[in-house]
Design an enzyme around this catalytic site. Structure first.
Site, PDB file in Angstrom:
ATOM      1  N   THR A 285       0.842  -1.143  -0.224  1.00 31.16           N
ATOM      2  CA  THR A 285       0.028   0.009  -0.027  1.00 31.16           C
ATOM      3  C   THR A 285       0.905   1.181   0.145  1.00 31.16           C
ATOM      4  O   THR A 285       1.819   1.336   1.016  1.00 31.16           O
ATOM      5  CB  THR A 285      -0.934  -0.082   1.204  1.00 31.16           C
ATOM      6  OG1 THR A 285      -1.838  -1.382   1.223  1.00 31.16           O
ATOM      7  CG2 THR A 285      -1.953   1.428   1.233  1.00 31.16           C
TER       8      THR A 285
ATOM      9  N   CYS B 248      26.677   9.420   6.108  1.00 27.95           N
ATOM     10  CA  CYS B 248      26.752   7.838   6.227  1.00 27.95           C
ATOM     11  C   CYS B 248      28.057   7.345   7.089  1.00 27.95           C
ATOM     12  O   CYS B 248      28.399   6.375   7.384  1.00 27.95           O
ATOM     13  CB  CYS B 248      26.577   7.128   4.889  1.00 27.95           C
ATOM     14  SG  CYS B 248      25.312   7.866   4.016  1.00 27.95           S
TER      15      CYS B 248
END
Ligand SMILES: *Cc1c(COP(=O)(O)O)cnc(C)c1O
Length: 397
Positions: A239, A326
């Site tokens: 969804t 990161c």
């Protein structure tokens, strides 16, 4: 504490108020599932397709070429893994990329190398830009994919995407670009650029986190990523995150509409920072000064640690970065700074300041005062700087 000055917009951005407003109805009014056939579902479906249309228009794509994802990393992974699976069927084995891609691309390439694919990493030279001639020379009969980022997330350098697209088209090679730092920050026309796949992330242009898109040109093979329902043209089940998707589309539309104005303001503030901070002795700008994003400043200061600089800036309420979010927390110097030829000890002394439309000249005045003071303070305590002063060690910059 002082008021926060946020200069880490390559890491993530603040969500625009207008975007928050556009997202809210999807939580309690327009909460239908786009796959449901009833009224609420069909209304959600309309909003979903409206968002797809907006996204497509912003990059001159067709709306059925836009696939919604969870962000830039997923789009990068999907594009590369998908191209590789298709190549395997055709018996092709070679990929061309660059030495300073985002880890979402580099780590996916490492995984593909373990599976037996071969990857050529093009050099980016001291300017942080790939050379189209190097690409031409690297092409082999079994090359099936070129993946080169649009603009680098640490040093902001913009790659010759149109030339690369032309070369790939001539050689019938799929061209993917990680455009996460470019979308919403530069004008982008996928048709003119001859790009086959392009990664987008909402939170880099004042949209919500956890949502992105992959542009995939008609006829470019794309394999299903998630099995289940028929969402995203049977390619990615589940969804849809409609609030996020609609928020992203709203954010991109705003970014594109206001692009000229924002780029002009950012360029003025960026150049002020570069000019002022370059006055610090033994400092250097990382990456080309011209072919760079209007919001990016990245500099190295000899004889200091970037991490200490960040901590002292934080004490003054300034949010900056030493490079990629990161790699923060690891002691390795940035692979991007090493790729442009900075020695390890210099790469450790880096500072990335990335602007947004919300920054003011007053804030920049504070930065250009704070950074030289802190660099001077850190150098006074630095054994490396001491050796440089005594001539025991030679200056590199
Ligand atoms: C931020 C970024 C990504 C990762 O995007 P997410 O949406 O955070 O997964 C990928 N590539 C580049 C160049 C980025 O700057």
């Amino acid at each position: 504490m002082n008021k926060t000055i946020y200069l880490d917009n390559a890491g993530t951005t603040k969500v625009d108020e207008r975007v928050i407003k556009a997202m809210l109805p999807f939580f309690d009014v327009e909460y239908g599932n786009p796959s449901s056939l009833h009224l609420l579902g069909q209304s959600a479906k309309e909003k979903l397709e409206e968002a797809r249309e907006i996204m497509a228009n912003c990059i001159n794509a067709d709306s059925n070429e836009i696939y919604f994802t969870s962000g830039g990393s997923e789009s990068d992974n999907w594009a590369l893994m998908s191209a590789a699976r298709f190549a395997k069927i055709k018996g092709k084995n070679h990929i061309i990329s660059s030495a300073f891609e985002h880890h979402a691309v580099l780590h996916t390439l490492k995984k593909l190398e373990k599976e037996g694919f071969e990857v050529t990493y093009l050099p980016v030279y001291s300017q942080g830009i790939v050379k189209p001639d190097d690409l031409i020379n690297a092409i082999r009969p079994d090359t099936f994919l070129v993946t080169i980022m649009f603009a680098n997330n640490e040093i902001g350098t913009i790659q010759p995407i149109e030339e690369i697209g032309k070369i790939c088209k001539e050689h019938n090679i799929i061209f993917h670009t990680d455009a996460v730092q470019a979308v919403g920050h530069l004008p982008i026309d996928v048709k003119k650029l001859n790009v086959d796949m392009l990664s987008i992330s909402s939170h880099k242009f004042h949209g919500p986190k956890g949502v992105g898109a992959l542009y995939c040109k008609h006829k470019t093979p794309i394999f299903p990523l998630i099995e289940g329902g028929t969402q995203e043209n049977n390619k990615r089940a589940g969804t849809e995150n409609l609030a996020g998707i609609y928020g992203m589309a709203t954010a991109l539309k705003i970014a594109v509409d206001e692009l000229d104005k924002v780029m002009q303001k950012e360029t003025m503030l960026r150049d002020k920072m570069i000019n002022e901070l370059s006055k610090i002795p033994h400092s250097i700008l990382n990456g080309d000064a011209e072919k760079r994003l209007s919001n990016n400043v990245n500099m190295c200061f000899e004889g200091i640690e970037g991490e200490s600089l960040l901590l002292l800036l934080a004490d003054e309420g300034i949010c900056a970065s030493s490079g990629s979010a990161c790699t923060s927390g690891s002691l390795d110097p940035s692979h991007v700074l090493l790729a442009i030829g900075r020695p390890h000890e210099v790469a450790h002394g880096s500072l990335r300041l990335t602007l947004s439309k919300y920054n003011t000249e007053e804030e920049i005045d504070k930065i250009v005062k704070a950074v030289p003071e802190i660099v001077g303070y850190l150098r006074k305590m630095s054994p490396v700087w001491d050796e440089l002063q005594k001539g025991v060690r030679n200056h590199v910059i």
